[in-house]
Scaffold this motif. Structure first.
Motif, PDB file in Angstrom:
ATOM      1  N   VAL A 157       0.830  -1.208   0.000  1.00 51.52           N
ATOM      2  CA  VAL A 157       0.000   0.000   0.000  1.00 51.52           C
ATOM      3  C   VAL A 157       0.863   1.255   0.000  1.00 51.52           C
ATOM      4  CG1 VAL A 157      -1.644   1.347   1.372  1.00 51.52           C
ATOM      5  CG2 VAL A 157      -1.972  -1.120   1.094  1.00 51.52           C
ATOM      6  N   VAL A 161      -4.336   2.232  -5.252  1.00 49.89           N
ATOM      7  CA  VAL A 161      -3.785   1.849  -3.947  1.00 49.89           C
ATOM      8  C   VAL A 161      -4.518   0.616  -3.430  1.00 49.89           C
ATOM      9  CG1 VAL A 161      -3.609   2.536  -1.520  1.00 49.89           C
ATOM     10  CG2 VAL A 161      -2.981   4.152  -3.323  1.00 49.89           C
ATOM     11  N   LEU A 162      -5.827   0.616  -3.567  1.00 52.06           N
ATOM     12  CA  LEU A 162      -6.621  -0.535  -3.145  1.00 52.06           C
ATOM     13  C   LEU A 162      -6.302  -1.765  -3.991  1.00 52.06           C
ATOM     14  CD1 LEU A 162     -10.033   1.255  -2.542  1.00 52.06           C
ATOM     15  CD2 LEU A 162      -8.414   0.477  -0.810  1.00 52.06           C
ATOM     16  N   ASP A 218      -6.587   6.437  -5.291  1.00 59.41           N
ATOM     17  CA  ASP A 218      -7.115   5.571  -4.237  1.00 59.41           C
ATOM     18  C   ASP A 218      -7.458   4.191  -4.787  1.00 59.41           C
ATOM     19  OD1 ASP A 218      -6.833   7.583  -2.435  1.00 59.41           O
ATOM     20  OD2 ASP A 218      -8.971   8.024  -2.216  1.00 59.41           O
ATOM     21  N   ILE A 252      -4.118   1.697   5.025  1.00 54.53           N
ATOM     22  CA  ILE A 252      -5.234   2.351   4.336  1.00 54.53           C
ATOM     23  C   ILE A 252      -6.174   3.043   5.317  1.00 54.53           C
ATOM     24  CG2 ILE A 252      -7.357   1.922   3.012  1.00 54.53           C
ATOM     25  CD1 ILE A 252      -5.823  -0.328   1.586  1.00 54.53           C
ATOM     26  N   LYS A 279       1.062   4.384  -2.626  1.00 55.34           N
ATOM     27  CA  LYS A 279       0.837   5.763  -2.184  1.00 55.34           C
ATOM     28  C   LYS A 279       2.024   6.661  -2.526  1.00 55.34           C
ATOM     29  CE  LYS A 279      -2.415   5.229   1.658  1.00 55.34           C
ATOM     30  NZ  LYS A 279      -2.643   5.488   3.109  1.00 55.34           N
ATOM     31  N   TYR A 339     -13.562   2.020  -1.058  1.00 57.79           N
ATOM     32  CA  TYR A 339     -13.049   1.422   0.170  1.00 57.79           C
ATOM     33  C   TYR A 339     -14.032   0.387   0.714  1.00 57.79           C
ATOM     34  CZ  TYR A 339      -9.328   4.882   0.314  1.00 57.79           C
ATOM     35  OH  TYR A 339      -8.213   5.634   0.023  1.00 57.79           O
ATOM     36  N   ALA A 374      -3.243  -3.301  -2.658  1.00 58.31           N
ATOM     37  CA  ALA A 374      -3.548  -4.048  -1.430  1.00 58.31           C
ATOM     38  C   ALA A 374      -4.123  -5.419  -1.755  1.00 58.31           C
ATOM     39  CB  ALA A 374      -4.536  -3.254  -0.571  1.00 58.31           C
TER      40      ALA A 374
END
Length: 200
Positions: free
Chosen positions: A71, A84-85, A81, A119, A75, A165, A88
């Motif tokens: 993550v 980034v997810l 976002d 996160i 970033k 998210y 993950a």
């Protein structure tokens, strides 16, 4: 949407997640294949039961680090976002289906916790409280892990995270349940291992 940089980051996240720390530590510590002992899993719980508290803690910390590092890498390179997810998820997929072990790996809890820590740390803290409470009441690590994972979408919603998210949280919960299928069967049969239970 997916630039070359993004694809490389996702690949790097998967490869980081794929590092089988439990398997490697068992080889270095005792010269054994951890997959041939206990539950056969390469994760923290089986390492703890098979090799002891010290190795178990080491594996837990390293597996958490994998998720967090994936993550943070995304970033630090200025990814959105959503990307980034995606990193993950890639790290968790790597832990669950590592290329180095024939795509047979762990159950994502520690690596997933690391990802969620980087996160949404407040959500992870709430999940940790659920984990501790469930473990104290039931003495089942697997049940505590499942319950903690199931509540991630709830905490994400309570903390007003965006729909991306929330979808990520639902995916984590679903993957945790899927990876704990055998544990769920043993829980229903009353044969699941409890904390403090003597080895047979």
């Amino acid at each position: 949407m997916f630039s070359l940089t993004t694809l490389l980051i996702i690949l790097a996240a998967y490869l980081m997640g794929s590092i089988p720390f439990g398997y490697l530590l068992a080889r270095l510590w005792k010269g054994i294949d951890i997959r041939q002992y206990g539950s056969g899993n390469i994760g923290t719980t089986n390492v703890w039961r098979t090799l002891g508290k010290g190795p178990g803690i080491i594996v837990f910390c390293l597996d958490v680090l994998k998720g967090a590092a994936a993550v943070l890498l995304a970033k630090q390179t200025g990814q959105t976002d959503l990307m980034v997810l995606a990193a993950a998820v890639a790290a968790m997929a790597g832990h669950s289906w590592p290329v180095w072990l024939g795509f047979k790996g762990g159950k994502i809890i520690a690596t997933g916790a690391g990802a969620v820590l980087a996160i949404a740390p407040k959500a992870l803290l709430l999940c940790l409280l659920v984990w501790l409470l469930t473990l104290a009441l039931s003495r089942y690590v697997s049940l505590a892990s499942i319950m903690a994972a199931i509540t991630i979408p709830v905490w994400m919603a309570v903390l007003n995270y965006s729909k991306y998210y929330l979808l990520f949280a639902v995916l984590v919960a679903a993957l945790a349940i899927f990876k704990h299928r055998s544990n769920i069967k043993r829980l229903m049969a009353g044969t699941e291992f409890k904390v403090g239970q003597k080895k047979s």
